[in-house]
Motif scaffolding. Sequence first.
Motif, short mmCIF file in Angstrom:
data_model
loop_
_atom_site.label_atom_id
_atom_site.label_comp_id
_atom_site.label_asym_id
_atom_site.label_seq_id
_atom_site.Cartn_x
_atom_site.Cartn_y
_atom_site.Cartn_z
N LYS A 114 0.84 -1.19 0.00
CA LYS A 114 0.00 0.00 0.00
C LYS A 114 0.88 1.25 0.00
O LYS A 114 1.84 1.33 0.75
N SER A 115 0.54 2.23 -0.85
CA SER A 115 1.25 3.50 -0.82
C SER A 115 0.73 4.33 0.35
O SER A 115 -0.22 3.94 1.04
N SER A 116 1.32 5.49 0.57
CA SER A 116 0.87 6.37 1.66
C SER A 116 -0.55 6.85 1.42
O SER A 116 -1.25 7.25 2.36
N LYS A 117 -1.03 6.81 0.16
CA LYS A 117 -2.39 7.22 -0.17
C LYS A 117 -3.34 6.04 -0.25
O LYS A 117 -4.50 6.20 -0.67
N GLY A 118 -2.86 4.85 0.11
CA GLY A 118 -3.72 3.68 0.09
C GLY A 118 -3.81 3.00 -1.26
O GLY A 118 -4.61 2.07 -1.44
N GLU A 119 -3.00 3.43 -2.23
CA GLU A 119 -3.02 2.83 -3.56
C GLU A 119 -2.19 1.54 -3.56
O GLU A 119 -1.23 1.40 -2.79
N SER A 120 -2.56 0.60 -4.44
CA SER A 120 -1.84 -0.66 -4.53
C SER A 120 -0.57 -0.52 -5.35
O SER A 120 -0.56 0.12 -6.41
N ILE A 121 0.52 -1.13 -4.86
CA ILE A 121 1.80 -1.12 -5.57
C ILE A 121 2.23 -2.56 -5.77
O ILE A 121 2.68 -3.22 -4.83
N PRO A 122 2.07 -3.13 -6.98
CA PRO A 122 2.51 -4.50 -7.21
C PRO A 122 4.04 -4.56 -7.30
O PRO A 122 4.66 -3.78 -8.02
N VAL A 123 4.66 -5.47 -6.54
CA VAL A 123 6.12 -5.57 -6.51
C VAL A 123 6.54 -7.03 -6.57
O VAL A 123 5.78 -7.94 -6.27
N LEU A 124 7.80 -7.21 -6.97
CA LEU A 124 8.47 -8.51 -6.91
C LEU A 124 9.47 -8.42 -5.77
O LEU A 124 10.34 -7.54 -5.76
N LEU A 125 9.37 -9.33 -4.79
CA LEU A 125 10.19 -9.28 -3.57
C LEU A 125 11.19 -10.43 -3.54
O LEU A 125 10.82 -11.58 -3.72
N ASN A 126 12.47 -10.09 -3.31
CA ASN A 126 13.50 -11.07 -2.99
C ASN A 126 13.99 -10.77 -1.57
O ASN A 126 14.23 -9.61 -1.23
N GLY A 127 14.13 -11.81 -0.75
CA GLY A 127 14.59 -11.61 0.62
C GLY A 127 15.69 -12.59 0.97
O GLY A 127 15.73 -13.71 0.47
N LYS A 128 16.59 -12.17 1.87
CA LYS A 128 17.70 -13.03 2.30
C LYS A 128 18.06 -12.67 3.73
O LYS A 128 18.21 -11.50 4.06
#
Length: 328
Positions: free
Chosen positions: A78-92
Amino acid sequence: MDERLDRAPCGYMTINSQGIISYVNQTFLDMGGYSRDDLMNHHIESIMSMANKFLFHTYFYPFIQLYGHVDEMYLTLKSSKGESIPVLLNGKSYEGNEAEKIECVFVKMTRRIDYEKEIRNAKREIEEAYRIKDEALEKLEALHRDVERKQEELMRLNAKLESLAVTDTLTGLKNRRYFIEKLDSHIDHFFLSKTPFSLLIMDIDHFKKVNDTYGHLTGDQVLREFARILEANSKESDTVARYGGEEFIILLPEMNEMQSKQAAERLRKIVEEAPWSSCPVTISVGAATFTEHDTNISILAKADEALYTSKSNGRNRVTHSADLDGSS
């Protein structure tokens, strides 16, 4: 942090094992329209919808605990305005100065992915449920309770997975990974407080002969009985672990050279006199006490050399590393 990382072409964030944000780069802030104060020391799930929180618990935490990394996880923030932000996440995950940390890289996606459609459909169904009669509202409340229950179950599962990651399945003792973490922690404390500590490496004498004579099932039973003896005869502050094979190790806080020898001899005698269910068992012990010249590698090497000396001198005995060269 390097300015190049702060302005990297992808979002970057560091969280701890509980999900609290400890660093976020400017690219990620710009992506969501946040200020640094909006996110620092907040939980990463604070910028997720309920559906994405559920997905995060189901996939991200378990995989990080089991494998140390997560690759190509599709997520909507969620953005600060509540909009959706589709992302690709890599974690380590990696070990920081004091605790485990997780590095997260976010690449903004230009297309919606299939699971996002399902989330939007679920959202429309929830919105519709709020508009219908009281019966639908009751069903919706039941659905929320069910989701909360599942989230609690997932949290318990994550706790269990974390426990399994540091537990030896055969004996129930802590494993080598957990022991090394505790050793590093005691070393840090030593250089701050100069509080002494020691460790013991123990090897079951002629364990191969036990397996060859009585079978591996009996050998496993011997290991389990030995683990119970160690736990029953160790203090709550001690760290008892299976180091590998028939080797076990104990971290003894606030014990100097003489105290560690006494503790080792007491354990050796208890094992020798224990009422073993299948065959008599004895152990050889190598002890070492940490000094300001030591590292985690050197103290383990000294204890291992002391253990080798105990075995070479006939087994069923205790040797302290300080006795090998006459120094303390």
